[in-house]
Design a protein around this motif. Structure first.
Motif, short mmCIF file in Angstrom:
data_model
loop_
_atom_site.label_atom_id
_atom_site.label_comp_id
_atom_site.label_asym_id
_atom_site.label_seq_id
_atom_site.Cartn_x
_atom_site.Cartn_y
_atom_site.Cartn_z
N THR A 1 2.59 -17.25 48.77
CA THR A 1 1.58 -17.37 49.83
C THR A 1 1.83 -18.61 50.67
O THR A 1 1.76 -18.56 51.91
CB THR A 1 0.17 -17.41 49.22
OG1 THR A 1 -0.03 -16.23 48.44
CG2 THR A 1 -0.89 -17.50 50.29
N ALA A 2 2.13 -19.72 50.04
CA ALA A 2 2.42 -20.96 50.77
C ALA A 2 3.67 -20.80 51.64
O ALA A 2 3.71 -21.27 52.78
CB ALA A 2 2.59 -22.11 49.79
N GLN B 1 2.37 -16.06 36.67
CA GLN B 1 2.16 -15.08 37.72
C GLN B 1 1.34 -15.68 38.87
O GLN B 1 1.65 -15.50 40.05
CB GLN B 1 1.45 -13.84 37.17
CG GLN B 1 2.31 -13.00 36.27
CD GLN B 1 1.55 -11.78 35.73
OE1 GLN B 1 0.36 -11.61 35.98
NE2 GLN B 1 2.26 -10.94 34.99
N ILE B 2 0.29 -16.42 38.55
CA ILE B 2 -0.54 -17.05 39.57
C ILE B 2 0.27 -18.10 40.33
O ILE B 2 0.17 -18.23 41.55
CB ILE B 2 -1.81 -17.67 38.93
CG1 ILE B 2 -2.73 -16.54 38.43
CG2 ILE B 2 -2.55 -18.55 39.92
CD1 ILE B 2 -3.93 -17.02 37.65
N GLY B 3 1.10 -18.85 39.63
CA GLY B 3 1.94 -19.86 40.28
C GLY B 3 2.93 -19.24 41.26
O GLY B 3 3.12 -19.74 42.37
N ILE B 4 3.56 -18.13 40.87
CA ILE B 4 4.50 -17.44 41.76
C ILE B 4 3.77 -16.88 42.98
O ILE B 4 4.25 -17.01 44.12
CB ILE B 4 5.25 -16.33 40.99
CG1 ILE B 4 6.20 -16.95 39.96
CG2 ILE B 4 6.01 -15.43 41.95
CD1 ILE B 4 6.84 -15.94 39.04
N GLN C 1 9.08 -0.37 15.65
CA GLN C 1 10.22 -1.21 15.99
C GLN C 1 10.42 -1.30 17.52
O GLN C 1 11.04 -2.24 17.99
CB GLN C 1 11.48 -0.64 15.35
CG GLN C 1 11.48 -0.73 13.85
CD GLN C 1 12.71 -0.07 13.26
OE1 GLN C 1 13.47 0.57 13.98
NE2 GLN C 1 12.89 -0.23 11.96
N ILE C 2 9.91 -0.32 18.27
CA ILE C 2 10.05 -0.35 19.72
C ILE C 2 8.91 -1.20 20.27
O ILE C 2 7.74 -0.92 20.05
CB ILE C 2 9.99 1.06 20.32
CG1 ILE C 2 11.11 1.91 19.74
CG2 ILE C 2 10.05 1.01 21.83
CD1 ILE C 2 11.05 3.33 20.18
N ARG C 3 9.26 -2.22 21.00
CA ARG C 3 8.25 -3.12 21.55
C ARG C 3 8.26 -3.04 23.08
O ARG C 3 9.30 -2.83 23.70
CB ARG C 3 8.53 -4.56 21.14
CG ARG C 3 8.42 -4.74 19.66
CD ARG C 3 8.60 -6.16 19.31
NE ARG C 3 8.54 -6.31 17.85
CZ ARG C 3 8.78 -7.42 17.22
NH1 ARG C 3 9.13 -8.49 17.90
NH2 ARG C 3 8.69 -7.48 15.93
N ALA C 4 7.11 -3.23 23.64
CA ALA C 4 6.99 -3.26 25.11
C ALA C 4 7.63 -4.55 25.61
O ALA C 4 7.61 -5.57 24.93
CB ALA C 4 5.53 -3.21 25.52
N PRO C 5 8.22 -4.51 26.82
CA PRO C 5 8.82 -5.73 27.36
C PRO C 5 7.75 -6.80 27.53
O PRO C 5 6.61 -6.52 27.91
CB PRO C 5 9.41 -5.31 28.69
CG PRO C 5 8.86 -3.96 29.00
CD PRO C 5 8.37 -3.40 27.73
N LYS C 6 8.15 -8.02 27.27
CA LYS C 6 7.20 -9.13 27.32
C LYS C 6 6.99 -9.53 28.77
O LYS C 6 7.93 -9.77 29.52
CB LYS C 6 7.75 -10.30 26.52
CG LYS C 6 6.76 -11.39 26.30
CD LYS C 6 7.32 -12.46 25.39
CE LYS C 6 6.29 -13.51 25.15
NZ LYS C 6 6.83 -14.59 24.33
N GLN C 7 5.72 -9.60 29.20
CA GLN C 7 5.39 -10.02 30.55
C GLN C 7 5.19 -11.52 30.59
O GLN C 7 4.80 -12.13 29.60
CB GLN C 7 4.11 -9.33 31.02
CG GLN C 7 4.26 -7.83 31.17
CD GLN C 7 3.00 -7.20 31.74
OE1 GLN C 7 2.01 -7.87 31.95
NE2 GLN C 7 3.05 -5.90 31.95
N PRO C 8 5.46 -12.13 31.77
CA PRO C 8 5.25 -13.57 31.86
C PRO C 8 3.75 -13.87 31.74
O PRO C 8 2.91 -13.04 32.07
CB PRO C 8 5.78 -13.95 33.24
CG PRO C 8 5.92 -12.69 33.99
CD PRO C 8 6.02 -11.60 32.99
N PRO C 9 3.43 -15.05 31.30
CA PRO C 9 2.02 -15.41 31.14
C PRO C 9 1.28 -15.36 32.50
O PRO C 9 1.89 -15.44 33.57
CB PRO C 9 2.04 -16.83 30.61
CG PRO C 9 3.44 -17.11 30.22
CD PRO C 9 4.31 -16.09 30.86
N LEU C 10 -0.01 -15.23 32.44
CA LEU C 10 -0.85 -15.13 33.62
C LEU C 10 -0.71 -16.38 34.51
O LEU C 10 -0.70 -16.28 35.73
CB LEU C 10 -2.31 -14.92 33.21
CG LEU C 10 -3.31 -14.72 34.34
CD1 LEU C 10 -2.96 -13.47 35.15
CD2 LEU C 10 -4.72 -14.64 33.81
N LEU C 11 -0.58 -17.53 33.92
CA LEU C 11 -0.45 -18.78 34.68
C LEU C 11 0.83 -18.79 35.51
O LEU C 11 0.84 -19.21 36.67
CB LEU C 11 -0.48 -19.98 33.72
CG LEU C 11 -0.57 -21.35 34.37
CD1 LEU C 11 -1.81 -21.46 35.22
CD2 LEU C 11 -0.57 -22.43 33.31
#
Length: 165
Positions: free
Chosen positions: A26-27, A18-21, A6-16
């Motif tokens: 950088t810009a 993360q790359i966009g951020i 029942q304990i779930r790991a927090p959901k991470q944002p998708p890889l796309l």
């Protein structure tokens, strides 16, 4: 007890995402650096007098004789000073220096400063000139001696080369 299913790991944002951020950050950093560089550089062109003085500086000047500069300032390149230190006596020093005067000075004054610097370097011990603070103390001592020998006309001593062997 809690069920481990029942304990779930927090959901991470998708890889796309993360790359966009990362690309946006950088810009932003590049843009901020470019803007800061443009602001600090300025858009003013150098004055024409500086360009004329630059052409005169490219001509070789005789060593040991005063050179005329801007605002009544005169530079005198001293001949190289090579001597051994007081302690340890096996350590040799070579120094090339330039003295900045507030006006033209006779060659005898330049020669007196050169000889006084040579005599002073023979009394210096190695531990006195170690590190940045030792170099600053050496420069201050040389500046004070040049001012005394020139009756206060020497503004500064520029050490171009300082080599210990």
């Amino acid at each position: 007890m809690a069920n481990t299913e029942q304990i779930r790991a927090p959901k991470q944002p998708p890889l796309l995402v993360q790359i966009g951020i990362l690309a946006a950050m950088t810009a932003a950093a590049l843009g901020g650096g470019w803007m800061a560089g443009s602001y600090l550089k300025g858009t003013e062109a150098p004055p024409p007098a500086a360009a004329q003085n630059h052409d005169k500086a490219a001509e070789p000047q005789p060593v040991g004789f005063p050179q005329a500069g801007e605002g009544g300032v005169t530079l005198a390149e001293l001949p190289s000073i090579t001597t051994n230190l007081a302690a340890p006596a096996s350590v040799w020093v070579r120094m090339d220096a330039t003295v900045v005067f507030d006006g033209p000075q006779p060659p005898e004054t330049v020669e007196a400063i050169h000889q006084d610097m040579l005599a002073f370097l023979r009394t210096v011990r190695m531990h006195q000139v170690e590190g940045a603070s030792g170099f600053q103390h050496l420069k201050a001592d040389l500046k004070e001696r040049a001012a005394i020998r020139s009756d206060g006309h020497a503004r500064d001593v520029l050490i171009r080369t300082l080599l210990f062997e």
